[in-house]
Design an enzyme around this catalytic site. Structure first.
Site, PDB file in Angstrom:
ATOM      1  N   SER A  62     -29.760   1.553  42.302  1.00 51.09           N
ATOM      2  CA  SER A  62     -29.095   0.358  42.828  1.00 51.09           C
ATOM      3  C   SER A  62     -29.442   0.080  44.290  1.00 51.09           C
ATOM      4  O   SER A  62     -29.155  -0.998  44.784  1.00 51.09           O
ATOM      5  CB  SER A  62     -27.578   0.476  42.674  1.00 51.09           C
ATOM      6  OG  SER A  62     -27.054   1.446  43.551  1.00 51.09           O
ATOM      7  N   LYS A  98     -23.955   1.963  49.110  1.00 49.56           N
ATOM      8  CA  LYS A  98     -24.204   0.515  49.109  1.00 49.56           C
ATOM      9  C   LYS A  98     -24.334   0.043  50.547  1.00 49.56           C
ATOM     10  O   LYS A  98     -24.097   0.777  51.489  1.00 49.56           O
ATOM     11  CB  LYS A  98     -23.045  -0.242  48.433  1.00 49.56           C
ATOM     12  CG  LYS A  98     -22.688   0.219  47.043  1.00 49.56           C
ATOM     13  CD  LYS A  98     -23.738  -0.112  46.018  1.00 49.56           C
ATOM     14  CE  LYS A  98     -23.288   0.395  44.636  1.00 49.56           C
ATOM     15  NZ  LYS A  98     -24.331   0.286  43.648  1.00 49.56           N
TER      16      LYS A  98
END
Length: 193
Positions: A62, A98
């Site tokens: 991701s 993230k």
């Protein structure tokens, strides 16, 4: 053999034996001190790793192209994160990594091509290789709640992040720290951008 020669010979043997015993004693002391020093250094390293600079391994994709599966990174505990910082945080007994997109009170909007706007201004994202709307079930534009941070992965088409209510915005108490340095693989060692 006369008595003097026997005494001299015995004294020489005694000195040799005494030297051997002293050497063994000094060797044992040196080994013991070395082991104590190694244990102390290892304990200090563990404390630093747990309390100040957690070491994390990347799983999944991701965050590509910034981070790849198998990369090992250092994070730095603290607060005061800025847009563009990469952070690690706890989510369901896992640690996710993230990128910070918006802070508490800011408005986030994403158009269908994947351009991200914070407070109606498109943010510069040189770290992504392709834009994507991704899995977003938020009603946009979305205002980041108090004491929360809006995060997104760099590989927008596969990342599940704050765009999805299953993860949502990250609370300050969930944050492990800011990911600051890659230590593995060797050819990619260096600070994160």
């Amino acid at each position: 053999m006369n008595r003097e020669t026997m005494t001299d010979y015995s004294m020489e043997e005694l000195r040799d034996e005494l030297d051997r015993v002293r050497y063994k004693k000094n060797l044992r002391a040196a080994i013991r001190n070395t082991i104590y020093t190694l244990i102390t250094v290892a304990a200090a390293a563990v404390l630093v790793a747990l309390l100040l600079m957690p070491v994390l391994r990347i799983y999944g994709n991701s965050m590509t192209p910034t981070l790849y599966e198998g990369n090992i990174v250092l994070s730095l505990k603290g607060s005061g994160f800025e847009t563009g910082d990469v952070i690690a945080f706890y989510y369901n007994n896992k640690i996710l990594i993230k990128r910070v997109i918006a802070q508490a009170g800011e408005w986030v909007d994403i158009d269908k091509d994947g351009t991200v706007y914070v407070n109606n201004v498109a943010i510069d994202e040189p770290y992504i290789s392709e834009k994507a709307f991704g899995e977003c079930d938020l009603k946009l534009p979305y205002q980041v709640p108090e004491s929360r941070i809006f995060v997104m992965g760099d590989h927008r088409s596969v990342s599940i992040d704050s765009r999805n209510t299953s993860i949502g915005c990250v609370a300050e108490e969930q944050i492990v720290g800011k990911v600051v340095f890659r230590v593995w693989p060797i050819d990619k060692i260096g600070p994160l951008k």
